[in-house]
Design a protein around this motif. Structure first.
Motif, PDB file in Angstrom:
ATOM      1  N   VAL A 213       0.869  -1.187   0.000  1.00 44.06           N
ATOM      2  CA  VAL A 213       0.000   0.000   0.000  1.00 44.06           C
ATOM      3  C   VAL A 213       0.900   1.231   0.000  1.00 44.06           C
ATOM      4  CG1 VAL A 213      -1.657   1.372   1.331  1.00 44.06           C
ATOM      5  CG2 VAL A 213      -1.902  -1.120   1.226  1.00 44.06           C
ATOM      6  N   LEU A 214       0.598   2.180  -0.870  1.00 46.26           N
ATOM      7  CA  LEU A 214       1.308   3.457  -0.880  1.00 46.26           C
ATOM      8  C   LEU A 214       0.315   4.526  -1.311  1.00 46.26           C
ATOM      9  CD1 LEU A 214       3.876   5.064  -0.553  1.00 46.26           C
ATOM     10  CD2 LEU A 214       4.527   4.454  -2.878  1.00 46.26           C
ATOM     11  N   CYS A 229      -2.637   9.799   4.003  1.00 44.86           N
ATOM     12  CA  CYS A 229      -3.862   8.998   4.044  1.00 44.86           C
ATOM     13  C   CYS A 229      -4.651   9.395   5.279  1.00 44.86           C
ATOM     14  CB  CYS A 229      -3.550   7.502   4.075  1.00 44.86           C
ATOM     15  SG  CYS A 229      -5.041   6.472   4.064  1.00 44.86           S
ATOM     16  N   PRO A 230      -5.898   9.851   5.117  1.00 44.29           N
ATOM     17  CA  PRO A 230      -6.674  10.340   6.252  1.00 44.29           C
ATOM     18  C   PRO A 230      -7.361   9.250   7.068  1.00 44.29           C
ATOM     19  CG  PRO A 230      -7.931  10.610   4.248  1.00 44.29           C
ATOM     20  CD  PRO A 230      -6.588  10.065   3.833  1.00 44.29           C
ATOM     21  N   ASP A 231      -7.325   7.993   6.614  1.00 46.87           N
ATOM     22  CA  ASP A 231      -8.085   6.964   7.323  1.00 46.87           C
ATOM     23  C   ASP A 231      -7.340   5.645   7.493  1.00 46.87           C
ATOM     24  OD1 ASP A 231      -8.057   6.137   4.713  1.00 46.87           O
ATOM     25  OD2 ASP A 231     -10.226   6.251   4.412  1.00 46.87           O
ATOM     26  N   GLY A 232      -6.026   5.659   7.369  1.00 44.81           N
ATOM     27  CA  GLY A 232      -5.256   4.433   7.522  1.00 44.81           C
ATOM     28  C   GLY A 232      -3.794   4.686   7.236  1.00 44.81           C
ATOM     29  N   TRP A 246       0.288  12.432   7.448  1.00 47.16           N
ATOM     30  CA  TRP A 246      -0.752  13.449   7.251  1.00 47.16           C
ATOM     31  C   TRP A 246      -0.141  14.576   6.421  1.00 47.16           C
ATOM     32  CZ3 TRP A 246      -5.864  13.873   7.842  1.00 47.16           C
ATOM     33  CH2 TRP A 246      -6.442  15.137   7.813  1.00 47.16           C
ATOM     34  N   HIS A 247      -0.553  14.662   5.164  1.00 52.03           N
ATOM     35  CA  HIS A 247      -0.048  15.682   4.241  1.00 52.03           C
ATOM     36  C   HIS A 247       1.482  15.761   4.272  1.00 52.03           C
ATOM     37  CE1 HIS A 247      -4.090  16.958   3.356  1.00 52.03           C
ATOM     38  NE2 HIS A 247      -4.330  17.242   4.624  1.00 52.03           N
ATOM     39  N   PRO A 252       2.421   9.364  14.481  1.00 56.68           N
ATOM     40  CA  PRO A 252       2.037   8.108  15.149  1.00 56.68           C
ATOM     41  C   PRO A 252       0.659   7.660  14.658  1.00 56.68           C
ATOM     42  CG  PRO A 252       2.766   9.771  16.747  1.00 56.68           C
ATOM     43  CD  PRO A 252       2.610  10.474  15.436  1.00 56.68           C
ATOM     44  N   PRO A 253       0.375   6.368  14.697  1.00 60.81           N
ATOM     45  CA  PRO A 253      -0.920   5.870  14.193  1.00 60.81           C
ATOM     46  C   PRO A 253      -2.129   6.545  14.816  1.00 60.81           C
ATOM     47  CG  PRO A 253       0.592   4.043  14.534  1.00 60.81           C
ATOM     48  CD  PRO A 253       1.265   5.252  15.091  1.00 60.81           C
TER      49      PRO A 253
END
Length: 368
Positions: A213-214, A229-232, A246-247, A252-253
């Protein structure tokens, strides 16, 4: 500029426009999540070992860079000179870096003499853009696995695709290389396009698979690609190693999966805290955190928008503003800046963030 020079420049520009898709082709290779082409990668790396006079190595494939950097291949003893945090100083990486330096020193004078204008365009449109994208999508996540506070190791630049893509674009646009120069470039190009990063030792070469995944976004006028990625997870490998972003900022997760006012309050890293607040949304965060409004005023540096000042904590306040520049999707990003608690005037607080007085900030035509 003479008429002849203008015609030559126009011809070069036309030639480059016809090949500009190469940047997108190489970007696709950088961001690929398909399984590695192991036969092609091993053949290319074997050829590169041959360039420094070594026999083909034994190949040890791993599912992720984290596995490569935290485990040793079977039968290999740990050596202090091959610590992962000093990968650019390993005996073989230094020799490979010297090979690349020599190749570039051979190619550059030839290119600059015959294709100076073309080289400038390609350097801007391919080299710089891909270097930034490669750094965001690969180098920073890899460093996050083992050495987040160290400088970018030169070895990762050596095996990166951006410099290969530069000369590949020049060659396809008409630059002529010798057979040996072309052979060496092809070996580096195949290695860069066939697998993830690799770490060479005398008898064994550790090679990583690509991520499964990228997730990225395009940012800035030059089309830089950065992880987001805003949800994972923004990056995930087959062994479960994940990187959240985030952007473009690695976080951290919990910032992505479960942001909360309590966690934000405990977080010491300002950038991580900012990302977590943006993930929640400034309006929601202000409400949940119970921030008390201090004052608001029209933003003289960004007509049509307001500056809002809130009490935060520990004798600090937060200035909520709207970005003066429009994002690629047409929206304007809202952001918060912490300012000293003695500010009561939002305009004075905004000026302070630029090193200006309230009066000087009020005279700005438009900030960015």
């Amino acid at each position: 500029m003479s008429v002849l020079a203008q015609r030559e420049a126009a011809a070069l520009r036309e030639k480059w426009l016809g090949e500009k898709w190469l940047g997108e082709e190489w970007l696709g290779r950088i961001l690929s999540t398909r399984p590695a082409d192991r036969p092609a990668a091993e053949a290319a790396i074997t050829g590169l070992y041959g360039l420094i006079g070594l026999a083909p190595p034994r190949f040890h494939w791993v599912p992720s860079p984290l596995t490569a950097l935290t485990t040793l291949p079977p039968g290999l003893r740990p050596r202090s000179a091959e610590d992962a945090s000093r990968v650019s100083d390993w005996p073989l990486t230094r020799r490979f870096q010297a090979v690349v330096t020599g190749l570039c020193l051979d190619l550059d004078p030839r290119v600059r003499r015959a294709h100076r204008g073309l080289d400038d365009w390609i350097r801007r449109d391919v080299h710089v853009s891909l270097e930034r994208s490669m750094d965001g999508a690969f180098v920073r996540p890899v460093l996050a696995a083992h050495a987040p506070h160290l400088p970018r190791p030169a070895w990762y630049r050596t095996q990166s695709a951006f410099w290969v893509a530069h000369y590949d674009a020049l060659r396809r646009a008409g630059a002529v290389f010798t057979a040996e120069q072309a052979r060496q470039l092809d070996l580096w190009a195949t290695a860069a396009a066939s697998c993830g990063p690799w770490w060479p030792r005398q008898d064994v070469c550790v090679v990583s698979e690509r991520p499964t995944v990228l997730r990225t976004e395009v940012w800035g006028d030059d089309g830089e690609v950065r992880p987001h990625c805003p949800d994972g997870p923004a990056v995930r490998y087959a062994d479960g190693w994940e990187v959240h972003a985030w952007h473009g900022t690695l976080v951290p997760p919990w910032v992505i999966t479960d942001p909360s006012v309590e966690r934000i309050e405990r977080e010491e890293n300002v950038e991580v805290r900012r990302c977590a607040i943006e993930r929640i949304g400034w309006d929601a965060y202000i409400e949940r955190a119970g921030l008390r409004p201090v004052a608001s005023a029209p933003d003289p540096g960004n007509p049509g928008h307001f500056l809002r000042l809130y009490d935060l904590r520990r004798e600090t306040r937060v200035l909520l503003a709207v970005n003066g520049s429009v994002e690629r999707d047409g929206t304007r990003r809202r952001y918060g800046l912490t300012v000293p608690g003695y500010f009561r005037d939002p305009i004075a607080a905004a000026g302070w963030t630029y090193g200006l007085s309230a009066e000087q900030y009020s005279l700005l035509v438009r900030r960015t």
